[in-house]
Design an enzyme around this catalytic site. Sequence first.
Site, PDB file in Angstrom:
ATOM      1  N   LYS A   1       0.803  -1.226   0.000  1.00 41.54           N
ATOM      2  CA  LYS A   1       0.000   0.000   0.000  1.00 41.54           C
ATOM      3  C   LYS A   1       0.838   1.281   0.000  1.00 41.54           C
ATOM      4  O   LYS A   1       0.429   2.291  -0.535  1.00 41.54           O
ATOM      5  CB  LYS A   1      -0.961   0.014   1.191  1.00 41.54           C
ATOM      6  CG  LYS A   1      -2.154  -0.910   0.999  1.00 41.54           C
ATOM      7  CD  LYS A   1      -3.226  -0.638   2.041  1.00 41.54           C
ATOM      8  CE  LYS A   1      -4.480  -1.446   1.771  1.00 41.54           C
ATOM      9  NZ  LYS A   1      -4.314  -2.873   2.158  1.00 41.54           N
TER      10      LYS A   1
ATOM     11  N   GLU B   1     -10.778   7.003   4.424  1.00 41.37           N
ATOM     12  CA  GLU B   1     -11.342   6.092   5.418  1.00 41.37           C
ATOM     13  C   GLU B   1     -10.377   4.936   5.570  1.00 41.37           C
ATOM     14  O   GLU B   1      -9.506   4.727   4.733  1.00 41.37           O
ATOM     15  CB  GLU B   1     -12.706   5.562   4.956  1.00 41.37           C
ATOM     16  CG  GLU B   1     -12.646   4.435   3.926  1.00 41.37           C
ATOM     17  CD  GLU B   1     -12.233   4.888   2.532  1.00 41.37           C
ATOM     18  OE1 GLU B   1     -12.340   6.107   2.252  1.00 41.37           O
ATOM     19  OE2 GLU B   1     -11.789   4.048   1.741  1.00 41.37           O
TER      20      GLU B   1
ATOM     21  N   SER C   1       1.740  -9.718  -0.895  1.00 39.35           N
ATOM     22  CA  SER C   1       1.414  -8.289  -0.783  1.00 39.35           C
ATOM     23  C   SER C   1       1.743  -7.677   0.579  1.00 39.35           C
ATOM     24  O   SER C   1       1.959  -6.477   0.674  1.00 39.35           O
ATOM     25  CB  SER C   1      -0.060  -8.064  -1.108  1.00 39.35           C
ATOM     26  OG  SER C   1      -0.892  -8.903  -0.328  1.00 39.35           O
TER      27      SER C   1
HETATM   28  C1  LIG Z   1      -5.127  -3.893   1.612  1.00 41.13           C
HETATM   29  C2  LIG Z   1      -4.409  -5.145   1.324  1.00 41.13           C
HETATM   30  C3  LIG Z   1      -4.777  -5.993   0.257  1.00 41.13           C
HETATM   31  C4  LIG Z   1      -5.979  -5.762  -0.588  1.00 41.13           C
HETATM   32  O1  LIG Z   1      -5.948  -4.652  -1.407  1.00 41.13           O
HETATM   33  P1  LIG Z   1      -5.769  -4.734  -2.981  1.00 41.13           P
HETATM   34  O2  LIG Z   1      -6.103  -3.369  -3.437  1.00 41.13           O
HETATM   35  O3  LIG Z   1      -6.721  -5.773  -3.505  1.00 41.13           O
HETATM   36  O4  LIG Z   1      -4.370  -5.124  -3.251  1.00 41.13           O
HETATM   37  C5  LIG Z   1      -4.003  -7.110  -0.001  1.00 41.13           C
HETATM   38  N1  LIG Z   1      -2.933  -7.407   0.756  1.00 41.13           N
HETATM   39  C6  LIG Z   1      -2.557  -6.629   1.793  1.00 41.13           C
HETATM   40  C7  LIG Z   1      -1.367  -7.035   2.587  1.00 41.13           C
HETATM   41  C8  LIG Z   1      -3.281  -5.486   2.106  1.00 41.13           C
HETATM   42  O5  LIG Z   1      -2.890  -4.727   3.148  1.00 41.13           O
END
Ligand SMILES: *Cc1c(COP(=O)(O)O)cnc(C)c1O
Length: 399
Positions: free
Chosen positions: A94, A116, A383
């Site tokens: 993010k 938010e 992610s």
């Molecule tokens: C917020 C988040 C997501 C989901 O958001 P996307 O916009 O679908 O990528 C996925 N993995 C993590 C670690 C997150 O914090």
Amino acid sequence: MSYQFLPMPDSEGFFGEYGGQVIPPELKAVMDDIDAAYETVRQSTTFQNELNELYADYVGRPSPIFYARRLSEELGGARIFLKREDLNHTGAHKINHCLGEALLAKHMGKTKVLAETGAGQHGVALATACALVGIECEIHMGQIDIEKEHPNVTKMKILGCKLVPVTRGTRTLKDAVDSAFEAYLKDPVNFFYAIGSVVGPHPFPKMVRDFQSIVGREAREQFIAKQQKLPDIVMACVGGGSNAIGLFTAFLPDEDVQMIGVEPSGKGLNTSEHAATLTLGSKGAIHGFKCYNLQDEAGNPLPVYSIASGLDYPGVGPQHCYLKDIGRVQYVTISDKECVDAFMTLSRMEGIIPALESAHAVAHAMKIAKALPAEKTILVNLSGRGDKDADFVAAYLNL
Ligand SMILES: *Cc1c(COP(=O)(O)O)cnc(C)c1O
């Protein structure tokens, strides 16, 4: 299947029939202004150099690609590689788009960034970016989420953002969105609403995708350097879709690279407790754009659920809707149980505790790897890291 690599979206913000600006005319002018400013900075070497320097020295990019050898050998099939977005400063992908958005807001002379947050991940990443860039930050969060997500609430306070508790309605994400948006509407010319994924009205799906596309550009180059070929399959979890599109974008023109997005089936696709928007949703509009939605017959968003709070969104990025329709990306689902199994397996086989969101992608890779030969490769976008989920999983499994 041939994929036409069209410049997307079109000038109105459409990816095929999805996206656009489903907003009142006053806001359209503000969004068009953001689009114009974005297109200028996109081509400005000063801006891009500043962002790239922050990606390198602040976020710690490039994030490595790691071959999960023990996991792959245990499964006995395709080899699984992880793009380590969990190693970024603040622990997830993010920060890539939050930095971009905060810099753009600053560049546009905006006085405040608003957003938010549900579980607090977007709030912390944005508060971090705003502290760095030096711009005021205001985060709206449901009272119930504030009570549940203590570490993130504390971090946001330390980082100096103004945290607004939302005590109306469900006191969760849905009302936090409404509350933040109302605050934004008080002065949209001077405020900047920082959307947390590839969703919302044009230009946000495009802009957030571009900021995240660093993930795929790096990964493609790193993978070729390591393996002298492209991965056979790339995979990522899909909530709003930002980490997935960030990885996929660089590989879209590579027709031989198969792509898979993984949604949460939660407690089951036959229950009401899932967030499988692309799998079970229908066409509609939400939060200012057109996309597949989990909605009732009147078009109101249905309550959604996932064990990974970052994935429980009733809409999804418009480009994913388009990529599904043309068949370029396949979207599948993983249940809570499969997700937690993958969370534990990756932790114990590789010493990497993944975010529950990311564990959905890992789970699907584990599911299909077995049936594939050892020369095949799967690249998974990890992610985020799972520190935020460790206590929850330990309680869930009675560890
Ligand atoms: C917020 C988040 C997501 C989901 O958001 P996307 O916009 O679908 O990528 C996925 N993995 C993590 C670690 C997150 O914090």
